[in-house]
Design a protein around this motif. Structure first.
Motif: not given
Length: 131
Positions: A39-48, A52-56, A73-76
């Motif tokens: 689904t579109w919601a499953q693929r949505k990039g900003c929250p993902k 991932l940035g916090l994990c990183e 993806e650095s902005l998010n």
């Protein structure tokens, strides 16, 4: 907690319970469970990418610091990191998603795209490493 917050916390628990080993895989599994595969919601990039940035940066409990994002993806990631710093100084912002976003954006008018939902879900569930 909205659905992206649920996905973020579920992804962390998948890793903590050793059902998944990588943050991206855990996110995708959790997002598929919550929203449905493909689904579109499953693929949505900003929250993902906020997750991932916090994990990183090693800020998510149970997930080691590592390379989990791409340069594009650095902005998010930056939004999420700034939100955590603001929450450390002003924990009351944990009850004000829009206020937190406004502080993160420093006056720039831009709608958030669920990045704060991820940060706040992790923060409010004690899944952010504060050290």
């Amino acid at each position: 907690m909205n659905k992206y917050g649920v996905v973020a916390t579920k992804a962390v628990y998948l890793i903590m319970n050793e059902e998944q080993t990588e943050p991206l895989t855990a996110w995708n599994t959790a997002a598929s469970d919550v929203f449905g595969e493909g689904t579109w919601a499953q693929r949505k990039g900003c929250p993902k990418n906020a997750f991932l940035g916090l994990c990183e940066e090693g800020l998510v409990r149970g997930i080691p610091k590592g390379n989990y994002t791409y340069r594009s993806e650095s902005l998010n990631k930056a939004y999420a990191l700034e939100a955590v710093e603001l929450l450390k100084v002003s924990p009351l912002l944990a009850n004000d998603r829009n206020g937190l976003w406004k502080e993160v954006m420093k006056g720039v008018k831009k709608s958030h795209n669920s990045q704060m939902d991820v940060v706040l879900a992790l923060w409010n569930n004690n899944l952010i490493v504060l050290e």
